[in-house]
Motif scaffolding. Structure first.
Motif, PDB file in Angstrom:
ATOM      1  N   ILE A 179       0.854  -1.185   0.000  1.00  0.00           N
ATOM      2  CA  ILE A 179       0.000   0.000   0.000  1.00  0.00           C
ATOM      3  C   ILE A 179       0.889   1.235   0.000  1.00  0.00           C
ATOM      4  O   ILE A 179       1.775   1.386   0.844  1.00  0.00           O
ATOM      5  N   LEU A 180       0.650   2.115  -0.973  1.00  0.00           N
ATOM      6  CA  LEU A 180       1.448   3.331  -1.140  1.00  0.00           C
ATOM      7  C   LEU A 180       0.618   4.554  -0.771  1.00  0.00           C
ATOM      8  O   LEU A 180      -0.543   4.672  -1.184  1.00  0.00           O
ATOM      9  N   PHE A 181       1.235   5.461  -0.014  1.00  0.00           N
ATOM     10  CA  PHE A 181       0.576   6.705   0.405  1.00  0.00           C
ATOM     11  C   PHE A 181       1.382   7.908  -0.073  1.00  0.00           C
ATOM     12  O   PHE A 181       2.620   7.866  -0.125  1.00  0.00           O
ATOM     13  N   HIS A 182       0.674   8.977  -0.389  1.00  0.00           N
ATOM     14  CA  HIS A 182       1.273  10.296  -0.552  1.00  0.00           C
ATOM     15  C   HIS A 182       0.984  11.026   0.747  1.00  0.00           C
ATOM     16  O   HIS A 182      -0.141  10.979   1.246  1.00  0.00           O
ATOM     17  N   THR A 183       1.971  11.699   1.326  1.00  0.00           N
ATOM     18  CA  THR A 183       1.775  12.277   2.662  1.00  0.00           C
ATOM     19  C   THR A 183       1.516  13.779   2.662  1.00  0.00           C
ATOM     20  O   THR A 183       1.120  14.341   3.685  1.00  0.00           O
ATOM     21  N   LYS A 184       1.784  14.453   1.530  1.00  0.00           N
ATOM     22  CA  LYS A 184       1.657  15.910   1.488  1.00  0.00           C
ATOM     23  C   LYS A 184       0.749  16.334   0.331  1.00  0.00           C
ATOM     24  O   LYS A 184       0.813  15.739  -0.744  1.00  0.00           O
ATOM     25  N   PRO A 185      -0.120  17.321   0.522  1.00  0.00           N
ATOM     26  CA  PRO A 185      -0.305  18.135   1.736  1.00  0.00           C
ATOM     27  C   PRO A 185      -1.008  17.381   2.866  1.00  0.00           C
ATOM     28  O   PRO A 185      -0.904  17.770   4.016  1.00  0.00           O
ATOM     29  N   SER A 186      -1.709  16.295   2.520  1.00  0.00           N
ATOM     30  CA  SER A 186      -2.316  15.458   3.563  1.00  0.00           C
ATOM     31  C   SER A 186      -2.163  13.994   3.143  1.00  0.00           C
ATOM     32  O   SER A 186      -1.891  13.695   1.979  1.00  0.00           O
ATOM     33  N   TRP A 187      -2.369  13.079   4.094  1.00  0.00           N
ATOM     34  CA  TRP A 187      -2.189  11.655   3.807  1.00  0.00           C
ATOM     35  C   TRP A 187      -3.283  11.170   2.855  1.00  0.00           C
ATOM     36  O   TRP A 187      -4.466  11.457   3.051  1.00  0.00           O
ATOM     37  N   GLU A 188      -2.852  10.416   1.852  1.00  0.00           N
ATOM     38  CA  GLU A 188      -3.790   9.894   0.857  1.00  0.00           C
ATOM     39  C   GLU A 188      -3.270   8.554   0.333  1.00  0.00           C
ATOM     40  O   GLU A 188      -2.088   8.438  -0.009  1.00  0.00           O
ATOM     41  N   CYS A 189      -4.137   7.562   0.288  1.00  0.00           N
ATOM     42  CA  CYS A 189      -3.763   6.256  -0.264  1.00  0.00           C
ATOM     43  C   CYS A 189      -3.718   6.355  -1.789  1.00  0.00           C
ATOM     44  O   CYS A 189      -4.708   6.719  -2.429  1.00  0.00           O
ATOM     45  N   VAL A 190      -2.564   6.043  -2.370  1.00  0.00           N
ATOM     46  CA  VAL A 190      -2.367   6.155  -3.816  1.00  0.00           C
ATOM     47  C   VAL A 190      -2.709   4.855  -4.526  1.00  0.00           C
ATOM     48  O   VAL A 190      -3.357   4.844  -5.564  1.00  0.00           O
ATOM     49  N   SER A 191      -2.258   3.717  -3.962  1.00  0.00           N
ATOM     50  CA  SER A 191      -2.516   2.430  -4.621  1.00  0.00           C
ATOM     51  C   SER A 191      -2.418   1.285  -3.638  1.00  0.00           C
ATOM     52  O   SER A 191      -1.754   1.387  -2.595  1.00  0.00           O
ATOM     53  N   VAL A 192      -3.102   0.182  -3.997  1.00  0.00           N
ATOM     54  CA  VAL A 192      -3.006  -1.082  -3.258  1.00  0.00           C
ATOM     55  C   VAL A 192      -2.690  -2.160  -4.287  1.00  0.00           C
ATOM     56  O   VAL A 192      -3.464  -2.387  -5.207  1.00  0.00           O
ATOM     57  N   ARG A 193      -1.526  -2.788  -4.143  1.00  0.00           N
ATOM     58  CA  ARG A 193      -1.105  -3.818  -5.092  1.00  0.00           C
ATOM     59  C   ARG A 193      -0.820  -5.125  -4.374  1.00  0.00           C
ATOM     60  O   ARG A 193      -0.466  -5.133  -3.191  1.00  0.00           O
ATOM     61  N   SER A 194      -0.963  -6.226  -5.090  1.00  0.00           N
ATOM     62  CA  SER A 194      -0.655  -7.543  -4.529  1.00  0.00           C
ATOM     63  C   SER A 194       0.828  -7.841  -4.671  1.00  0.00           C
ATOM     64  O   SER A 194       1.456  -7.468  -5.665  1.00  0.00           O
ATOM     65  N   VAL A 195       1.385  -8.512  -3.670  1.00  0.00           N
ATOM     66  CA  VAL A 195       2.750  -9.028  -3.752  1.00  0.00           C
ATOM     67  C   VAL A 195       2.675 -10.554  -3.749  1.00  0.00           C
ATOM     68  O   VAL A 195       1.686 -11.143  -3.297  1.00  0.00           O
ATOM     69  N   ASN A 196       3.704 -11.199  -4.282  1.00  0.00           N
ATOM     70  CA  ASN A 196       3.681 -12.658  -4.449  1.00  0.00           C
ATOM     71  C   ASN A 196       3.801 -13.421  -3.138  1.00  0.00           C
ATOM     72  O   ASN A 196       3.196 -14.470  -2.972  1.00  0.00           O
ATOM     73  N   ARG A 197       4.634 -12.924  -2.250  1.00  0.00           N
ATOM     74  CA  ARG A 197       4.891 -13.607  -0.983  1.00  0.00           C
ATOM     75  C   ARG A 197       4.818 -12.594   0.155  1.00  0.00           C
ATOM     76  O   ARG A 197       4.914 -11.390  -0.051  1.00  0.00           O
ATOM     77  N   ARG A 198       4.681 -13.110   1.369  1.00  0.00           N
ATOM     78  CA  ARG A 198       4.703 -12.207   2.524  1.00  0.00           C
ATOM     79  C   ARG A 198       6.070 -11.541   2.620  1.00  0.00           C
ATOM     80  O   ARG A 198       7.106 -12.175   2.453  1.00  0.00           O
ATOM     81  N   CYS A 199       6.052 -10.261   2.922  1.00  0.00           N
ATOM     82  CA  CYS A 199       7.274  -9.470   2.875  1.00  0.00           C
ATOM     83  C   CYS A 199       7.934  -9.380   4.246  1.00  0.00           C
ATOM     84  O   CYS A 199       7.276  -9.481   5.275  1.00  0.00           O
ATOM     85  N   THR A 200       9.229  -9.180   4.230  1.00  0.00           N
ATOM     86  CA  THR A 200       9.988  -9.056   5.469  1.00  0.00           C
ATOM     87  C   THR A 200      10.586  -7.671   5.637  1.00  0.00           C
ATOM     88  O   THR A 200      10.895  -7.259   6.754  1.00  0.00           O
ATOM     89  N   ALA A 201      10.789  -6.940   4.534  1.00  0.00           N
ATOM     90  CA  ALA A 201      11.394  -5.606   4.606  1.00  0.00           C
ATOM     91  C   ALA A 201      11.107  -4.856   3.314  1.00  0.00           C
ATOM     92  O   ALA A 201      10.890  -5.469   2.264  1.00  0.00           O
ATOM     93  N   LEU A 202      11.128  -3.528   3.411  1.00  0.00           N
ATOM     94  CA  LEU A 202      11.000  -2.722   2.192  1.00  0.00           C
ATOM     95  C   LEU A 202      11.752  -1.416   2.375  1.00  0.00           C
ATOM     96  O   LEU A 202      12.022  -0.980   3.495  1.00  0.00           O
TER      97      LEU A 202
END
Length: 416
Positions: free
Chosen positions: A94-117
């Motif tokens: 899930i990607l957010f833009h934080t300025k000027p206010s918080w907003e969800c930009v996109s929700v994408r699927s990943v292949n496996r559970r993630c450990t770090a980004l």
């Protein structure tokens, strides 16, 4: 400056970037502009409300395959603070833009559970490391596009880092390896940093000394590397600096977080399930870490973060004081209680404590990563001898049992 990638492991987490602070517990993200007195708005995002995955990720019965919880597994700010990305246990990025206010930009699927980004310095990609050993990149400029496979390990990945110029991707895995790859051609391996004896839990390239890498491992050490050559230049055994009353022979000092402050070159670390913060200072000329201070906590610390000014934040498992703030004073960090930002964020976390309370008293999530040791020959021979004795005893018991059965039958026949 809040240092390190977003690899944290499942559990409450904290990040600071400029005037922004974000904290997560379970599947909920809490974020605010804590330094702005006139702004009392709290951004709350619950992953349970995020878009569900597409039909392509469903099992044969049409139900979602391998459904997880909505717990947040990893997150990170971009260097400017303009973007924020997180992954959850339901295999969503899930990607957010934080300025000027918080907003969800996109929700994408990943292949496996993630450990770090981590987000690139150019703020054009998110690099995501997962449990199958792969690193995928996801575009920020084209926020709906699918991920691209960049590189893979044969082992579970625990952290991913980037050089400040985005030229090198560094990956750390369960099998003690740190790999350095060219970002533009990740199949081109520049070097391996080899020396840890257990899984590598955290790695971090030092921003103002971009040739140096910090790493931490389940072998209770923190090491410094010239990573492009794979040369280890310094090693610190954490058990050697622990206070005597806290020392246990079986204590594992597994570093769960490394953060760095460019102003003064300070490094702070916390270890899994140990209520202590260790602070070092980087001597870049001598290429070593100089131990400076321990901060003892009354409660277990979940996460830590530095501000650019050197102010130091601790997220801990205490509902009454979920946040602690320490400020440098003549080379030592001392607690501060009258800070307006601290009071504001503490109230937000206290009011939303239900998202954190399930993690209070939780056991280590690193314990399963340790390898079982079969190297001790004496132990092996002792166990082998015990097995032989047990087998002999079993055979003897069986023999006695069968002899007794035979005698009993004969006795019964003679009485007829």
């Amino acid at each position: 400056m809040e240092g390190g990638s977003g690899g944290r492991g499942p559990g409450p987490a904290l990040a600071v970037c400029g005037a922004l602070m974000a904290a997560s517990g379970g599947g909920r993200l809490l974020a605010a502009r804590y330094k702005e007195p006139g702004d009392d708005s709290l951004f709350v995002y619950d992953c349970i409300n995020a878009e569900k995955k597409t039909a392509g990720n469903k099992g044969q019965d049409g139900q979602p395959a391998d459904k997880g919880s909505d717990d947040i597994l990893a997150f990170a700010f971009s260097s400017s603070g303009n973007y924020f990305a997180l992954t959850d246990d339901n295999k969503r990025l899930i990607l957010f833009h934080t300025k000027p206010s918080w907003e969800c930009v996109s929700v994408r699927s990943v292949n496996r559970r993630c450990t770090a980004l981590i987000i690139t310095a150019a703020e054009d990609k998110i690099l995501v490391a997962d449990k199958s050993g792969d690193v995928y990149s996801y575009s920020i400029t084209e926020p709906q596009t699918e991920g691209k496979l960049e590189l893979g390990h044969l082992s579970l990945l625990l952290d991913v880092a980037l050089s400040p110029d985005d030229r090198y991707i560094l990956t750390a895995d369960r099998d003690e390896k740190i790999r350095v790859s060219l970002a533009k051609a990740p199949h081109n391996i520049v070097s391996y940093c080899l020396g840890h004896k257990e899984f590598v839990s955290k790695i971090f390239v030092i921003p103002n000394y971009p040739d140096l890498l910090l790493s931490a491992s389940g072998d209770c050490t923190v090491r410094l590397w010239e990573y492009r050559s794979g040369k280890e230049v310094y090693c610190c055994h954490l058990s050697s600096i622990s206070e005597p009353e806290a020392t246990k022979t079986d204590q594992k000092y597994t570093v769960s977080r490394i953060v760095y402050c460019c102003q003064g070159g300070y490094v702070a670390i916390i270890c899994d399930c140990i209520p202590t913060v260790y602070i070092f200072q980087l001597d870049a000329i001598a290429q070593q870490l100089v131990y400076r201070q321990q901060i003892s906590l009354k409660h277990k610390g979940w996460d830590i973060a530095f501000e650019e000014t050197g102010d130091f934040w601790i997220l801990q498992e205490d509902s009454e004081a979920p946040l602690l703030l320490y400020r440098p004073d003549d080379g030592q960090w001392k607690p501060v209680t009258d800070d307006k930002g601290l009071q504001k964020m503490s109230k937000y976390l206290h009011d939303n404590w239900t998202v954190f309370e399930g993690f209070v008293g939780a056991e280590s999530h690193y314990s399963s990563l340790y390898k079982a040791s079969f190297d001790n020959m004496a132990t092996y021979l002792q166990r082998k001898e015990e097995r032989l004795q047990q087998q002999k005893k079993k055979r003897k018991d069986l023999q006695h049992g069968s002899n007794g059965q035979t005698k009993k039958i004969k006795t019964d026949k003679s009485s007829l």
